[in-house]
Write a protein that holds these residues in place. Sequence first.
Motif, PDB file in Angstrom:
ATOM      1  N   LEU A 209      16.278 -84.105 -21.863  1.00  0.00           N
ATOM      2  CA  LEU A 209      16.372 -82.654 -22.306  1.00  0.00           C
ATOM      3  C   LEU A 209      17.796 -82.320 -22.997  1.00  0.00           C
ATOM      4  O   LEU A 209      17.711 -81.778 -23.898  1.00  0.00           O
ATOM      5  CB  LEU A 209      16.088 -82.030 -20.936  1.00  0.00           C
ATOM      6  CG  LEU A 209      14.804 -82.073 -20.514  1.00  0.00           C
ATOM      7  CD1 LEU A 209      14.627 -81.357 -19.015  1.00  0.00           C
ATOM      8  CD2 LEU A 209      13.809 -81.322 -21.523  1.00  0.00           C
ATOM      9  N   THR A 213      17.093 -80.649 -26.677  1.00  0.00           N
ATOM     10  CA  THR A 213      16.664 -79.291 -26.583  1.00  0.00           C
ATOM     11  C   THR A 213      17.882 -78.703 -26.752  1.00  0.00           C
ATOM     12  O   THR A 213      19.066 -79.001 -26.496  1.00  0.00           O
ATOM     13  CB  THR A 213      16.207 -78.966 -25.177  1.00  0.00           C
ATOM     14  OG1 THR A 213      16.934 -79.247 -24.178  1.00  0.00           O
ATOM     15  CG2 THR A 213      14.767 -79.452 -25.073  1.00  0.00           C
ATOM     16  N   THR A 216      16.325 -73.383 -22.970  1.00  0.00           N
ATOM     17  CA  THR A 216      15.718 -73.765 -21.966  1.00  0.00           C
ATOM     18  C   THR A 216      15.021 -72.533 -21.547  1.00  0.00           C
ATOM     19  O   THR A 216      15.493 -71.380 -21.391  1.00  0.00           O
ATOM     20  CB  THR A 216      16.746 -74.159 -20.961  1.00  0.00           C
ATOM     21  OG1 THR A 216      17.406 -75.493 -21.206  1.00  0.00           O
ATOM     22  CG2 THR A 216      16.155 -74.774 -19.558  1.00  0.00           C
ATOM     23  N   ASN A 230      21.060 -76.289 -23.424  1.00  0.00           N
ATOM     24  CA  ASN A 230      20.136 -77.548 -23.029  1.00  0.00           C
ATOM     25  C   ASN A 230      20.116 -77.506 -21.513  1.00  0.00           C
ATOM     26  O   ASN A 230      20.561 -76.280 -20.886  1.00  0.00           O
ATOM     27  CB  ASN A 230      20.542 -78.794 -23.523  1.00  0.00           C
ATOM     28  CG  ASN A 230      22.062 -79.108 -23.001  1.00  0.00           C
ATOM     29  OD1 ASN A 230      22.607 -78.320 -21.923  1.00  0.00           O
ATOM     30  ND2 ASN A 230      22.697 -79.960 -23.731  1.00  0.00           N
ATOM     31  N   TYR A 231      19.593 -78.456 -20.839  1.00  0.00           N
ATOM     32  CA  TYR A 231      19.284 -78.407 -19.204  1.00  0.00           C
ATOM     33  C   TYR A 231      20.706 -78.321 -18.824  1.00  0.00           C
ATOM     34  O   TYR A 231      20.804 -77.345 -17.629  1.00  0.00           O
ATOM     35  CB  TYR A 231      18.799 -79.580 -18.748  1.00  0.00           C
ATOM     36  CG  TYR A 231      18.373 -79.535 -17.325  1.00  0.00           C
ATOM     37  CD1 TYR A 231      17.236 -78.549 -17.046  1.00  0.00           C
ATOM     38  CD2 TYR A 231      19.208 -79.825 -16.477  1.00  0.00           C
ATOM     39  CE1 TYR A 231      16.906 -78.468 -15.579  1.00  0.00           C
ATOM     40  CE2 TYR A 231      18.943 -79.956 -14.993  1.00  0.00           C
ATOM     41  CZ  TYR A 231      17.831 -79.161 -14.596  1.00  0.00           C
ATOM     42  OH  TYR A 231      17.594 -79.058 -13.432  1.00  0.00           O
TER      43      TYR A 231
END
Length: 660
Positions: A209, A213, A216, A230-231
């Motif tokens: 992730l 990404t 989120t 991101n995460y």
Amino acid sequence: MIVLKNLTLRRGPKIVLQGANLTLNPGEKVGLVGRNGAGKSSLFALLTHRLQADAGDFSIPPRWRMAEVAQNMPETDQPATAFVLEGDTRLMEAQAALAAAEAADDGNAIGEAHGLLAEVGAFDASPRAQALMLGLGFKSAQLDAPVNSFSGGWRMRLQLARALMCPSDLLLLDEPTNHLDLDALVWLEAWLQRYEGTMLVISHDREFLDAITRVTVHLEETQLTRYGGNYSAFEGMRAERMSQQQAAFGRQQEKVAQLQRFIDRFKAKASKAKQAQSRVKALERMEKIAPVLTAADFSFEFREPENLPNPMLAMREMRCGYAVEGGEPITIVRDIDRSVMPGQRIGILGANGQGKSTLVKTLARVLPALGGSVTEGKGLAIGYFAQQEMDVLTPESGPMEHIIRLAKQVSPGAREQELRNFLGQFRFTGDMVHQPVGSLSGGEKARLVLAMIVWQRPNLLLLDEPTNHLDLTTREALSMALNEFEGTVMLVSHDRALLREVCDEFWLVTAGGVSEFDGDLDDYQRWLLEQSREQARAYAQAARGAAAPAVVEAASKPSKTPDEPADRREDRKAQAQARQRAAEQARPLKAEFGKLEARLATAVPERDALAASLADPSLTAAERAERGKRLKLLSEQIETFETRWLELGEAIEALSTTTA
């Protein structure tokens, strides 16, 4: 863009979303996170119109082409490449248009269909499909094998390749890493980083992730909350948000107590009754700030081993593989000369099919060694987590039956209430302890296997992909438990966060052998990328070599005489068509090559400037950390771009050599 406005979604009696709001912009790469069962897959079903909203508004651009990984297991004898090619919906539409035009004998339509085929890249479609398959771990010999000749995990890889083949505006990926090894996972990350459409990913792999990404979305308590980042960024922002919410709740509770004390003291006094009544109304009107009462995070620990043999295991010229009824056994890994010592934390690396699981099964006594020897230390107690949980579970039995059978072997004096309490620690409560295992979710089965391992009180843990069905909080609980475990751990996993947190040395299973890998996971990923570069060079050389026989054949033909003008015209026409096809194949490659050069021209100076800025002594610790994270991400992207740039350059060179 995708817009959800005051949306309510039910799945049977369960409310998945209630009054939820969300906006996703074109091109955003979004991680969708939340506990198992929160409704993430239901949201995907809404986006694909398999579910309809019960209330509120939902819109998605009608012209967007959508791709997702089908969850059904394909049953067809269709060649694998052809199956993946069908994921290119534009290509399928163009081929159907050509077939219809030819059936109608419509010359204009036939010409238009051929133009459309060229536009959608029909000439290089098969190589593109096969490149996806090779990246996901398939061998060259498997590219045209029937789909139903592959196991379930490999068929799901074919479904993933089919989804990636689609020229989509919106890509939905639900746990795409579950059936991948680390090699294929690294390749998939690089591919998704190049993807230009909007992407939503459900995954419990933190590093995956973080790599792909930039937004989120957290699904919790029927609400969707958007975080920019991101995460890892989401974790930090959510922790801050929860801290602020908890502080606000604490302040509110103080105010509530103050109002209640006034009411209790003065409600019976006539002189103060009016003020007391107004405070009762104020208390009723006061907005209730929900306390931070998230569901209790799952946690457990391994019991202290009774003893620690030294060495745990000693392998001498050991061979691992499978017996074949009525034939010679198949050796997967051979000549293993290694020892396992107390307290070691060993991560086992290698591509799928190289023999990682075979090695673990042999050490776990599931498979017999085919040769050599494996000597176990006195008092060795093995806890084995099988990649397929059902290998160690009985579908028709419930968790209680499993733990009772185990207790009879390990600790006959255990009482039923003690066993029930123990299962409760792993979230098996009430009637759930008697629910047949076959009806449990993947995460529940994984927790039951962990419970059974803990009860055995092992001193050697052999874990083969233990996180496949675990959510992020359970993965973190497993990581903490493994770090506190006093015995030895041997771990096969594609979860890099778990490998980094638990393992301090690595074994590499490759080319039929086992060797110590001298480096960490970052070194291993660089090694994988170098292997990919070498494969790309070999592929390009093979492409150039394929042209050689045609050149030799042309050279060996007798020269044409002046009385063969028709033959010469046909030869020139065929050569022109070959050059045209090669040019059409090279066109999209050159376009992508140019885009990569432009990205590198921007990214490399930015990376160098960031690296130089870290030497600035005026930076705060937070600024330095943020720039360090950005530098790491940028460096990884540049390495990915450079790898693809090299592959494209070699492919273009091969095509130009062929047409020269």
